[in-house]
Scaffold this motif. Sequence first.
Motif, mmCIF file in Angstrom:
data_model
loop_
_atom_site.group_PDB
_atom_site.id
_atom_site.type_symbol
_atom_site.label_atom_id
_atom_site.label_comp_id
_atom_site.label_asym_id
_atom_site.label_seq_id
_atom_site.Cartn_x
_atom_site.Cartn_y
_atom_site.Cartn_z
ATOM 1 N N ASN A 230 27.703 13.298 -19.860
ATOM 2 C CA ASN A 230 27.284 11.914 -19.677
ATOM 3 C C ASN A 230 28.320 11.192 -18.824
ATOM 4 N N TYR A 231 28.138 11.261 -17.525
ATOM 5 C CA TYR A 231 29.098 10.644 -16.612
ATOM 6 C C TYR A 231 28.904 9.140 -16.492
ATOM 7 N N LEU A 232 28.007 8.579 -17.333
ATOM 8 C CA LEU A 232 27.870 7.131 -17.413
ATOM 9 C C LEU A 232 28.839 6.545 -18.434
ATOM 10 N N SER A 233 29.429 7.382 -19.264
ATOM 11 C CA SER A 233 30.294 6.907 -20.345
ATOM 12 C C SER A 233 31.754 6.846 -19.904
ATOM 13 N N GLU A 234 32.397 5.788 -20.290
ATOM 14 C CA GLU A 234 33.847 5.704 -20.130
ATOM 15 C C GLU A 234 34.510 6.379 -21.326
ATOM 16 N N GLU A 235 35.597 7.078 -21.094
ATOM 17 C CA GLU A 235 36.310 7.730 -22.190
ATOM 18 C C GLU A 235 36.684 6.717 -23.263
ATOM 19 N N SER A 236 37.031 5.498 -22.826
ATOM 20 C CA SER A 236 37.443 4.476 -23.784
ATOM 21 C C SER A 236 36.290 3.989 -24.653
ATOM 22 N N ASP A 237 35.054 4.239 -24.210
ATOM 23 C CA ASP A 237 33.880 3.793 -24.968
ATOM 24 C C ASP A 237 33.498 4.776 -26.073
ATOM 25 N N ILE A 238 34.089 5.953 -26.072
ATOM 26 C CA ILE A 238 33.699 6.991 -27.018
ATOM 27 C C ILE A 238 34.386 6.756 -28.361
ATOM 28 N N ASN A 239 33.600 6.579 -29.387
ATOM 29 C CA ASN A 239 34.131 6.421 -30.744
ATOM 30 C C ASN A 239 34.103 7.786 -31.424
ATOM 31 N N HIS A 240 35.264 8.401 -31.552
ATOM 32 C CA HIS A 240 35.328 9.754 -32.094
ATOM 33 C C HIS A 240 34.864 9.807 -33.550
ATOM 34 N N ASP A 241 34.956 8.681 -34.257
ATOM 35 C CA ASP A 241 34.460 8.660 -35.635
ATOM 36 C C ASP A 241 32.962 8.890 -35.707
ATOM 37 N N ASN A 242 32.252 8.604 -34.616
ATOM 38 C CA ASN A 242 30.801 8.798 -34.613
ATOM 39 C C ASN A 242 30.411 10.269 -34.748
ATOM 40 N N PHE A 243 31.354 11.169 -34.477
ATOM 41 C CA PHE A 243 31.060 12.597 -34.566
ATOM 42 C C PHE A 243 31.317 13.157 -35.969
ATOM 43 N N ASN A 244 31.826 12.325 -36.845
ATOM 44 C CA ASN A 244 32.172 12.734 -38.212
ATOM 45 C C ASN A 244 31.111 12.199 -39.169
ATOM 46 N N TRP A 245 30.365 13.094 -39.831
ATOM 47 C CA TRP A 245 29.256 12.632 -40.666
ATOM 48 C C TRP A 245 29.735 11.890 -41.917
ATOM 49 N N HIS A 246 31.009 12.063 -42.262
ATOM 50 C CA HIS A 246 31.544 11.319 -43.405
ATOM 51 C C HIS A 246 31.657 9.819 -43.088
ATOM 52 N N SER A 247 31.946 9.519 -41.835
ATOM 53 C CA SER A 247 32.048 8.111 -41.444
ATOM 54 C C SER A 247 30.783 7.619 -40.747
ATOM 55 N N ASN A 248 30.003 8.530 -40.228
ATOM 56 C CA ASN A 248 28.734 8.183 -39.583
ATOM 57 C C ASN A 248 27.655 9.102 -40.131
ATOM 58 N N ARG A 249 26.883 8.632 -41.099
ATOM 59 C CA ARG A 249 25.898 9.475 -41.782
ATOM 60 C C ARG A 249 24.846 10.035 -40.828
ATOM 61 N N TYR A 250 24.588 9.320 -39.765
ATOM 62 C CA TYR A 250 23.607 9.774 -38.777
ATOM 63 C C TYR A 250 24.025 11.106 -38.146
ATOM 64 N N ALA A 251 25.332 11.342 -38.090
ATOM 65 C CA ALA A 251 25.847 12.577 -37.492
ATOM 66 C C ALA A 251 25.581 13.806 -38.349
ATOM 67 N N ALA A 252 25.076 13.608 -39.582
ATOM 68 C CA ALA A 252 24.703 14.756 -40.411
ATOM 69 C C ALA A 252 23.434 15.431 -39.899
ATOM 70 N N LEU A 253 22.638 14.694 -39.130
ATOM 71 C CA LEU A 253 21.416 15.257 -38.547
ATOM 72 C C LEU A 253 21.736 15.941 -37.222
ATOM 73 N N PRO A 254 21.012 17.023 -36.896
ATOM 74 C CA PRO A 254 21.208 17.614 -35.567
ATOM 75 C C PRO A 254 20.754 16.636 -34.493
ATOM 76 N N GLN A 255 21.543 16.499 -33.454
ATOM 77 C CA GLN A 255 21.194 15.555 -32.392
ATOM 78 C C GLN A 255 20.452 16.191 -31.234
ATOM 79 N N CYS A 256 20.553 17.505 -31.105
ATOM 80 C CA CYS A 256 20.024 18.191 -29.916
ATOM 81 C C CYS A 256 19.174 19.402 -30.302
#
Length: 264
Positions: A230-256
Amino acid sequence: MFKQNKIIDDWNNCSDEWFSNTKFDELFSALDKDPYKDFPQTMAAMIKEYYPDLKGKNVCVPSCGDNTAVFSFCALGAKVTATDISYKQIENARKIAEKMSFNVNYHVCDSMKLNELSDNIYDLVYTSNGVHVWINDLNAMYSNIDRILKKDGKYMLFDTHPFGRPFDSKKVDKGIFEIFKPYEEVGSFGEVPNFHWRIQDYVNALIKSGFVISRMEEFHSVIDDIPACNYLSEESDINHDNFNWHSNRYAALPQCLGLCSHKV
């Protein structure tokens, strides 16, 4: 009557901005180091498994969009044909391909018809994330993909996993998990019509179109994929917590979702 002209007009109107915002310099720099870099790691592994050497292979990318997959296949040495229903997407992509001396065969045509393309000529057809929401007839698209493939040729698709479709994506971004429709309701939705196909819709349409499914992958986005895919995203915009299902329950579902099927 399906409002396909709405889709065409929408993409024609946003194409210039889309291409101007895409960081192609970063893409080409990454591809110089790793020609698979634009593909999610799971899809890259799938491509490598079935095509360890793509040099000289005929590859078609319908609904080519921002063309990052197209340019990745060029970097891998494939002979690439790219199509899109939006003439502006093709026009903008062709300018970049010419600048980079990529020999891509471009056509403006509907992915459900592919009427500019001949039968039995491609080793691999690949559709990338975001294609299927614009397709109102999966059987038509898959039948024509089958038509243009050589015998034993492969069709690979990478797209958003249907399990996330029932959630309101705008509210998910704010940590609110609100379901706005049943999984079984596929659409169309919106003034610019789009569809939320289920896994069974993909599978049944592939089988009906004559394909044999070789492999299926349900996978998560991973941090290493993000600027690569995703070359539209800035590195600074990426919230690494979003990849952790403990902090982001939505990440428990497969995304792809990834599927590989072959023509018999």
